[in-house]
Scaffold this active site. Structure first.
Site, PDB file in Angstrom:
ATOM      1  N   PHE A  11     -13.408  -3.884   6.761  1.00 15.87           N
ATOM      2  CA  PHE A  11     -14.375  -3.380   7.343  1.00 15.87           C
ATOM      3  C   PHE A  11     -15.314  -2.672   6.259  1.00 15.87           C
ATOM      4  O   PHE A  11     -16.369  -2.826   6.223  1.00 15.87           O
ATOM      5  CB  PHE A  11     -13.871  -2.558   8.324  1.00 15.87           C
ATOM      6  N   ASN A  80      -0.924   3.059   2.975  1.00 12.18           N
ATOM      7  CA  ASN A  80      -1.819   4.191   2.611  1.00 12.18           C
ATOM      8  C   ASN A  80      -1.172   5.301   1.755  1.00 12.18           C
ATOM      9  O   ASN A  80      -1.809   6.231   1.163  1.00 12.18           O
ATOM     10  CB  ASN A  80      -1.847   4.929   4.142  1.00 12.18           C
ATOM     11  N   TYR A 130      -0.566   7.776  11.105  1.00 10.50           N
ATOM     12  CA  TYR A 130      -1.785   7.438  10.242  1.00 10.50           C
ATOM     13  C   TYR A 130      -2.179   8.411   9.554  1.00 10.50           C
ATOM     14  O   TYR A 130      -2.594   8.679   8.274  1.00 10.50           O
ATOM     15  CB  TYR A 130      -2.952   6.736  11.240  1.00 10.50           C
ATOM     16  N   LYS A 134      -1.910   8.968   5.573  1.00  7.47           N
ATOM     17  CA  LYS A 134      -3.431   9.215   4.581  1.00  7.47           C
ATOM     18  C   LYS A 134      -3.316  10.280   3.937  1.00  7.47           C
ATOM     19  O   LYS A 134      -3.698  10.349   2.478  1.00  7.47           O
ATOM     20  CB  LYS A 134      -4.490   8.966   5.356  1.00  7.47           C
TER      21      LYS A 134
END
Length: 318
Positions: A11, A80, A130, A134
């Site tokens: 994306f 990540n 997440y 990250k």
């Protein structure tokens, strides 16, 4: 300029690739789904990347790879955090030093405080897998810069919208529902309602093309001004999710009801309020967002094959 974009067919990677091309740069995308099938979680993939970097000697390497949607915590950790450590090892072994531009996330901060903007100095306290994974990647980049093993900057992104928004994200779920609603209407049926447990949370959203502009600015900025820095990239607005969903429905022109009840789908609820302070990006990168949320939502709907029938224009409000 020569650049390599990891996750270059994803994306954000596609938008970053296009922005470098439009700027006249030579840019090479790297991903598992491109012609090279380079999987950076494997030793062979890392060797392929090292050979590519030695061959083209890029000025910038952009890490737009990672795992967010439809992944468990183990997969997020691999994509990540561990991938970043392996990437830093590859860069450190090169006989030239490209600038690493790592894409972080607003979810690294954890919950924000209503009515306030979160600056880069805010302590990171993520509450989701997440956000935690990250943050590990971000810290790896900062440690490598501090140790003199890499040159790098972290762009900490707000939630991202715009054309090509991936499946699994809330905005894409709304767009996909509207696709089905349009089909139902064409069959003479009443479209199903959109149901959520709550849409009261507020989020900062930035268009993917504005993110790409920020990456270009980070690649071109003097190294002394950005090396080892975290820079927030967002619109600096806390937009109520209820408004965003209603606005997407209005733009589609479809008679879809939005309902909040206990039987609806849930949002990622790690924070009731997110708004980034983006003054550092203006100061260090000369960057600010250009696309309003209405344009971002319209283009998202268009790429998801939702006819944009709404005639009125209205920028999304906080």
């Amino acid at each position: 300029m020569r650049a390599v974009v990891l996750g270059g067919t994803g994306f954000l990677g596609r938008h970053i690739h296009a922005a470098f091309q439009d700027a006249g740069a030579r840019v090479v995308p790297v991903s598992r789904s491109d012609a090279t099938h380079t999987d950076l979680t494997t030793d062979s993939g890392l060797r392929s990347l090292a050979e590519l970097l030695a061959r083209i000697r890029p000025h910038a390497v952009v890490n737009a790879a990672g795992r967010a949607w439809q992944a468990d915590e183990r997969q997020m950790a691999e994509g990540n955090a561990e991938l970043v450590d392996r990437l830093i090892g590859v860069l450190a072994a090169q006989d030239h030093r490209p600038r690493l531009i790592h894409l972080g996330s607003v979810h690294e901060y954890g919950p924000g405080h209503a009515g306030t903007s979160t600056a880069e100095e805010h302590p990171a306290a993520p509450t989701t897998p997440y956000g935690r994974t990250k943050l590990l990647g971000t810290r790896s980049v900062l440690r490598a810069v501090a140790a003199g093993e890499a040159d790098g900057v972290v762009l900490r992104l707000a939630n991202v919208s715009g054309p090509g928004t991936p499946r699994g994200s809330l905005l894409r779920q709304v767009a996909d529902h509207l696709v089905e609603a349009a089909r139902a209407q064409d069959r003479g049926e009443t479209p199903a309602a959109l149901r959520f447990r709550t849409l009261a949370v507020r989020r900062d959203f930035v268009d993917a093309r504005d993110v790409a502009d920020a990456v270009l600015a980070a690649a071109a900025a003097p190294l002394s001004s950005v090396n080892g820095q975290i820079v927030n990239i967002g619109r600096g607005e806390a937009v109520r999710m209820r408004h965003l969903v209603a606005r997407m429905v209005a733009l589609s022109g479809l008679p879809v009801e939005v309902v909040e009840d206990a039987d609806g789908r849930s949002l990622r609820e790690d924070a009731q309020w997110q708004r980034l302070d983006v003054s550092k990006a203006r100061r260090l990168l000369g960057w600010h967002p250009h696309r309003d949320l209405d344009r971002s939502l319209r283009d998202l709907l268009d790429t998801a094959c939702v006819p944009v029938r709404g005639e009125e224009r209205e920028e999304a409000q906080t």
